[in-house]
Scaffold this active site. Structure first.
Site, PDB file in Angstrom:
ATOM      1  N   LEU A 129       0.838  -1.204   0.000  1.00 19.97           N
ATOM      2  CA  LEU A 129       0.000   0.000   0.000  1.00 19.97           C
ATOM      3  C   LEU A 129       0.870   1.251   0.000  1.00 19.97           C
ATOM      4  CD1 LEU A 129      -2.893   1.237   0.342  1.00 19.97           C
ATOM      5  CD2 LEU A 129      -2.490   1.138   2.819  1.00 19.97           C
ATOM      6  N   ALA A 130       1.996   1.188   0.716  1.00 19.70           N
ATOM      7  CA  ALA A 130       2.927   2.322   0.791  1.00 19.70           C
ATOM      8  C   ALA A 130       4.307   1.777   1.110  1.00 19.70           C
ATOM      9  CB  ALA A 130       2.485   3.311   1.858  1.00 19.70           C
ATOM     10  N   SER A 131       5.328   2.549   0.717  1.00 21.78           N
ATOM     11  CA  SER A 131       6.701   2.119   0.959  1.00 21.78           C
ATOM     12  C   SER A 131       7.548   3.320   1.337  1.00 21.78           C
ATOM     13  CB  SER A 131       7.271   1.459  -0.304  1.00 21.78           C
ATOM     14  OG  SER A 131       8.612   1.078  -0.111  1.00 21.78           O
ATOM     15  N   ALA A 132       8.334   3.166   2.398  1.00 18.41           N
ATOM     16  CA  ALA A 132       9.231   4.233   2.846  1.00 18.41           C
ATOM     17  C   ALA A 132      10.612   3.633   3.079  1.00 18.41           C
ATOM     18  CB  ALA A 132       8.697   4.895   4.103  1.00 18.41           C
ATOM     19  N   SER A 133      11.519   4.440   3.575  1.00 19.86           N
ATOM     20  CA  SER A 133      12.910   4.003   3.688  1.00 19.86           C
ATOM     21  C   SER A 133      13.113   2.938   4.753  1.00 19.86           C
ATOM     22  CB  SER A 133      13.803   5.204   3.987  1.00 19.86           C
ATOM     23  OG  SER A 133      13.350   5.868   5.148  1.00 19.86           O
ATOM     24  N   ILE A 134      12.321   2.995   5.818  1.00 18.81           N
ATOM     25  CA  ILE A 134      12.502   2.069   6.939  1.00 18.81           C
ATOM     26  C   ILE A 134      11.564   0.877   6.845  1.00 18.81           C
ATOM     27  CG2 ILE A 134      12.378   1.833   9.459  1.00 18.81           C
ATOM     28  CD1 ILE A 134      14.699   3.524   8.553  1.00 18.81           C
ATOM     29  N   ALA A 135      10.332   1.105   6.409  1.00 19.05           N
ATOM     30  CA  ALA A 135       9.316   0.055   6.460  1.00 19.05           C
ATOM     31  C   ALA A 135       8.415   0.101   5.232  1.00 19.05           C
ATOM     32  CB  ALA A 135       8.492   0.196   7.736  1.00 19.05           C
ATOM     33  N   VAL A 137       4.222  -1.178   3.944  1.00 19.37           N
ATOM     34  CA  VAL A 137       2.890  -1.477   4.475  1.00 19.37           C
ATOM     35  C   VAL A 137       2.094  -2.294   3.466  1.00 19.37           C
ATOM     36  CG1 VAL A 137       0.709  -0.474   5.252  1.00 19.37           C
ATOM     37  CG2 VAL A 137       2.866   0.590   5.915  1.00 19.37           C
ATOM     38  N   ASP A 287       5.379  13.943  15.193  1.00 14.96           N
ATOM     39  CA  ASP A 287       5.692  13.826  13.764  1.00 14.96           C
ATOM     40  C   ASP A 287       4.426  14.060  12.940  1.00 14.96           C
ATOM     41  OD1 ASP A 287       7.407  13.439  11.637  1.00 14.96           O
ATOM     42  OD2 ASP A 287       7.227  11.263  11.638  1.00 14.96           O
TER      43      ASP A 287
END
EC number: 2.7.-.-
Length: 544
Positions: A129-135, A137, A287
């Site tokens: 569903l989503a992707s970032a640098s650490i994790a 989803v 945040d």
């Protein structure tokens, strides 16, 4: 350094030079080593001379990868250290990277949960569903309840990459601090250390899960903020499972307006949520950038915020809260003397700070701000100006206040984006005044008694016995003190006797020496023996 570290260091320096970031290193302040290194890499030229420095810095960090992107995001919040032309572009850094393979993500989750996902979930979507640098989803449904959930999983093998880049960051920070005296004001080593702690905390999803559970509990039944439910039975260090939400991103102004959202109320509730977290709960989401804040589409006339990603939270102790509230009230009443005194009383600046000079410095910086209408004054920038002024008077960096300042800037920016006429002071002042009355007024006494009532109700039956024990112990203590005092007096008497005997013995020994010189041998011998005898008696007195 290992060959791999040297290769990575060269790549970092190359990217920085290609974006002309050597402009950040003024020649007149450099030692020979950095100057020599820059000249030895003469073939690497600035490829983007037409872009402003802040934008070039942002693009360089974006190219260097996730660890540096997050570092830039943190730098953008340290407006007490970095000027607007640097901090503003860094705030635009996007923590978005290409997703890793969904099958690998599934394997990571199954390893962490101890079995096939089919044991607990249905409809697991292999596409993230989503992707970032650490994790990353993924979505699924709980097998038992059919509830929609999201599974957040830490990227595999991310830790060695982070450790390697952090090690290089520390080395570079020490080099910069040693090569440029002016750079020491920015405290590069401390900034990197602070970033390391924040980043490593994000690698443990148990911390984020605990924060989300606490924040959800604090706002249970609230109409202002909703925090998705976390399922701790399916959450651990590398995987977190939480309720899936559907909402409108808070930065999607067109979408909110099309949904008929009450924008004024939504903006005011953002302010209320912030001050409730800080002053009521002493636990705030730190945040709250637009990517982590959504709005429930239901009941747009009574809008509710949704808070996601609780990896970073801030806390304040009771003293910090009181000083902060009094600072805000004194500021907007233009009582700069009180602001200066509060900083000294709180220990934020040294106790020997000249209050008159501090007051004058605050007045010079802040008085022009208050020439504007209150609705145009930025609460966050008032706090920023205050901290910047205090740093000139040796105010140590307060991590909890830095997080608070960052969050306030986010909330205020979002609020004015939603409703440009938002008067943050008008919204916040009644809240602060009521909180202060509850802390120092009659209600504070009532609240204190109410809070302590269960404790005293539990201890009341024990009071007679405790009183008797106290009296008994007091009597025994007096007896022990008498014995100690008598022993002390006896010791002092013995010491005085010993000193006297030693003095007499010394006198007789001296007389013995004089008598020998004058041929009175028998008297000399008698005097010497007597002197030694007195010395022995003196030694015995000291021993006792």
């Amino acid at each position: 350094m290992t060959p791999a570290e040297l290769k990575r260091l060269y790549h970092i320096i190359k990217v920085q030079l290609e974006y002309g970031l050597d402009e950040l290193l003024p020649d007149h302040q450099l030692t020979k080593a950095p100057l020599l290194m820059r000249k030895s890499l003469f073939w690497i030229k600035n490829q983007h001379p037409e872009k402003p420095l802040g934008e070039r810095l942002r693009l360089a960090l974006q190219e260097l990868g996730p660890v540096w992107i997050k570092f830039g995001q943190m730098m953008s919040t340290r407006r007490d250290l970095f000027p607007p032309h640097i901090a503003d572009p860094l705030a635009l850094l996007q923590d978005q990277v290409a997703p890793f393979d969904g099958e690998l993500a599934k394997q990571q989750m199954e390893k962490a949960l101890g079995g096939p996902l089919e044991n607990w979930f249905t409809e697991f979507d292999i596409k993230p569903l989503a992707s970032a640098s650490i994790a990353q989803v993924h979505t699924a449904r709980l097998k038992d309840t059919n509830q929609e959930v999201v599974l957040k999983v830490i990227r595999p093998d991310i830790r060695p990459v982070i450790d390697s880049d952090l090690k290089l960051m520390h080395r570079m920070a020490r080099i910069v601090a040693g090569a440029m005296p002016e750079a020491r004001r920015l405290k590069p080593v401390e900034v990197v250390r602070e970033y390391e702690k924040t980043l490593l905390d994000e690698l443990d999803l148990r911390r984020e899960a605990a924060n989300a559970i606490q924040l959800r509990r604090n706002f249970e039944g609230s109409e202002e903020l909703y925090v998705p439910e976390v399922f701790p039975d399916f959450s651990n260090e590398t995987v977190m499972v939480s309720e899936r939400i559907y909402g409108i991103q808070v930065s999607d102004i067109e979408g909110l307006e099309a949904n008929g959202t009450n924008m004024k109320l939504l903006a005011e509730r953002g302010v209320s949520v912030f001050f409730t977290q800080v002053f009521r709960d002493s636990f705030f989401h730190a945040d709250m950038h637009p990517g982590n804040v959504f709005v429930k589409p239901e009941h747009p006339e009574n809008p509710m915020w949704i808070g996601l990603d609780c990896g970073i939270v801030g806390t304040l102790n009771s003293e910090d809260k009181r000083y902060l509230a009094e600072n805000f009230l004194a500021f907007f009443n233009r009582d700069y003397r009180r602001v200066a005194e509060l900083h000294v009383d709180s220990g934020w600046v040294p106790a020997d700070t000249n209050v008159d000079e501090f007051e004058f410095a605050i007045r010079i910086v802040c008085e022009p701000i208050f020439a504007k209408p209150l609705c145009e004054i930025s609460f966050g920038h008032v706090l920023l100006n205050l901290f910047n002024t205090a740093r000139r008077f040796n105010m140590e960096v307060q991590p909890q206040l830095v997080l608070l300042q960052k969050t306030l800037l986010y909330v205020e920016g979002l609020g004015r984006q939603l409703y440009p006429q938002l008067d943050l002071w008008e919204t916040a002042k009644p809240f602060l005044e009521e909180w202060m009355m509850n802390q120092v007024g009659p209600q504070a006494l009532v609240n204190s008694i109410k809070d302590r009532a269960p404790f005293w109700a539990e201890k009341l039956p024990e009071l007679p016995e405790l009183l008797y024990d106290s009296l008994k112990q007091g009597k025994a203590m007096n007896q022990r003190m008498d014995l100690l005092y008598q022993g002390y007096r006896q010791s002092k008497r013995q010491q005085a006797t010993g000193k006297f005997l030693f003095g007499v013995g010394a006198t007789l020994v001296v007389c013995s020496a004089i008598l020998v010189d004058n041929a009175y041998e028998q008297l000399s011998m008698a005097s010497g023996i007597a002197g030694v005898t007195f010395w022995l008696l003196s030694w015995r007195a000291y021993r006792q």
